[in-house]
Design a protein around this motif. Structure first.
Motif, mmCIF file in Angstrom:
data_model
loop_
_atom_site.group_PDB
_atom_site.id
_atom_site.type_symbol
_atom_site.label_atom_id
_atom_site.label_comp_id
_atom_site.label_asym_id
_atom_site.label_seq_id
_atom_site.Cartn_x
_atom_site.Cartn_y
_atom_site.Cartn_z
ATOM 1 N N GLU A 46 9.494 -48.023 6.937
ATOM 2 C CA GLU A 46 8.094 -48.181 7.331
ATOM 3 C C GLU A 46 7.376 -46.868 7.075
ATOM 4 O O GLU A 46 7.837 -45.804 7.505
ATOM 5 C CB GLU A 46 7.988 -48.569 8.810
ATOM 6 C CG GLU A 46 8.328 -50.037 9.049
ATOM 7 C CD GLU A 46 8.197 -50.420 10.517
ATOM 8 O OE1 GLU A 46 8.033 -51.613 10.802
ATOM 9 O OE2 GLU A 46 8.243 -49.510 11.367
ATOM 10 N N VAL A 47 6.267 -46.946 6.365
ATOM 11 C CA VAL A 47 5.528 -45.750 6.000
ATOM 12 C C VAL A 47 4.136 -45.829 6.615
ATOM 13 O O VAL A 47 3.450 -46.855 6.505
ATOM 14 C CB VAL A 47 5.409 -45.621 4.463
ATOM 15 C CG1 VAL A 47 4.736 -44.314 4.092
ATOM 16 C CG2 VAL A 47 6.770 -45.715 3.810
ATOM 17 N N ALA B 25 16.354 -36.687 6.370
ATOM 18 C CA ALA B 25 16.588 -36.171 5.021
ATOM 19 C C ALA B 25 15.376 -36.416 4.129
ATOM 20 O O ALA B 25 14.994 -35.566 3.313
ATOM 21 C CB ALA B 25 17.828 -36.828 4.429
ATOM 22 N N LEU B 26 14.745 -37.588 4.281
ATOM 23 C CA LEU B 26 13.549 -37.875 3.486
ATOM 24 C C LEU B 26 12.416 -36.932 3.887
ATOM 25 O O LEU B 26 11.664 -36.453 3.025
ATOM 26 C CB LEU B 26 13.120 -39.336 3.662
ATOM 27 C CG LEU B 26 14.007 -40.372 2.968
ATOM 28 C CD1 LEU B 26 13.632 -41.790 3.401
ATOM 29 C CD2 LEU B 26 13.908 -40.263 1.446
ATOM 30 N N LEU B 29 12.722 -33.741 2.292
ATOM 31 C CA LEU B 29 12.334 -33.807 0.878
ATOM 32 C C LEU B 29 10.812 -33.824 0.713
ATOM 33 O O LEU B 29 10.312 -33.837 -0.413
ATOM 34 C CB LEU B 29 12.936 -35.045 0.219
ATOM 35 C CG LEU B 29 14.442 -34.991 -0.091
ATOM 36 C CD1 LEU B 29 14.926 -36.355 -0.593
ATOM 37 C CD2 LEU B 29 14.731 -33.918 -1.141
ATOM 38 N N PHE B 31 8.710 -36.194 2.286
ATOM 39 C CA PHE B 31 8.085 -37.492 2.603
ATOM 40 C C PHE B 31 7.839 -37.507 4.111
ATOM 41 O O PHE B 31 8.705 -37.875 4.909
ATOM 42 C CB PHE B 31 9.001 -38.641 2.189
ATOM 43 C CG PHE B 31 9.333 -38.647 0.724
ATOM 44 C CD1 PHE B 31 8.392 -39.045 -0.201
ATOM 45 C CD2 PHE B 31 10.580 -38.238 0.273
ATOM 46 C CE1 PHE B 31 8.686 -39.045 -1.559
ATOM 47 C CE2 PHE B 31 10.883 -38.233 -1.073
ATOM 48 C CZ PHE B 31 9.925 -38.637 -1.990
ATOM 49 N N SER B 33 5.377 -39.024 6.002
ATOM 50 C CA SER B 33 4.649 -40.085 6.698
ATOM 51 C C SER B 33 5.534 -41.312 6.934
ATOM 52 O O SER B 33 5.045 -42.440 7.005
ATOM 53 C CB SER B 33 3.398 -40.463 5.905
ATOM 54 O OG SER B 33 3.745 -40.872 4.603
ATOM 55 N N ILE B 34 6.826 -41.075 7.085
ATOM 56 C CA ILE B 34 7.742 -42.190 7.308
ATOM 57 C C ILE B 34 7.851 -42.488 8.790
ATOM 58 O O ILE B 34 8.097 -41.593 9.604
ATOM 59 C CB ILE B 34 9.122 -41.875 6.702
ATOM 60 C CG1 ILE B 34 8.979 -41.807 5.188
ATOM 61 C CG2 ILE B 34 10.132 -42.928 7.098
ATOM 62 C CD1 ILE B 34 10.226 -41.372 4.492
#
Lengths: 83, 83
Positions: A46-47, B25-26, B29, B31, B33-34
């Motif tokens: 979900e973003v 982990a994302l 990197l 990202f 806005s997860i």
């Protein structure tokens, strides 16, 4: 909010050892007409505040972390797009 | 030959520790806005000579082996029906 489903599968040419074990276990349970079992990953992401680069972002997530491009294929679908 | 896709996911009420690690982990990197990541299994099964009981068979496979009904949900779709 955007919702993305990612599917990661072992490349077809490679032996799926885990799948073979599951196939054997299913055969032991009496399911004897199974041709093959292949195990993959199903990842739900979900973003927040999906923006215009969502598709590129997800592709990058797959290449950089979620899938091993040497031995795995991936595909994804945006099931609910953010606004 | 019939082809069946099975999706096994952790029940929504339960903490997905593996998903949290992947989310971290994302974020590392870039990202950022997860909202959430949840890891599930994607299982591809090929069955020889699909018969009339394919759907019941797959449901039984899920209940008896592929999913842990205490903590996981499952769903499946028959993508190519046998004749």
């Amino acid at each position: 909010m955007a919702k993305v489903n990612v599917y990661v599968t072992l490349k077809p040419a490679l032996l799926d050892a885990q799948g073979k074990v599951v196939q054997g276990a299913l055969e032991n349970l009496g399911f004897d007409s199974i041709e093959s079992v292949r195990m993959g990953k199903f990842i739900e992401i979900e973003v927040n505040g999906g923006n215009g680069t969502l598709e590129q972002d997800v592709d990058e997530m797959c290449r950089k972390l979620l899938a091993n491009p040497n031995i795995e294929n991936y595909r994804y679908e945006i099931v609910k797009d953010g606004e």
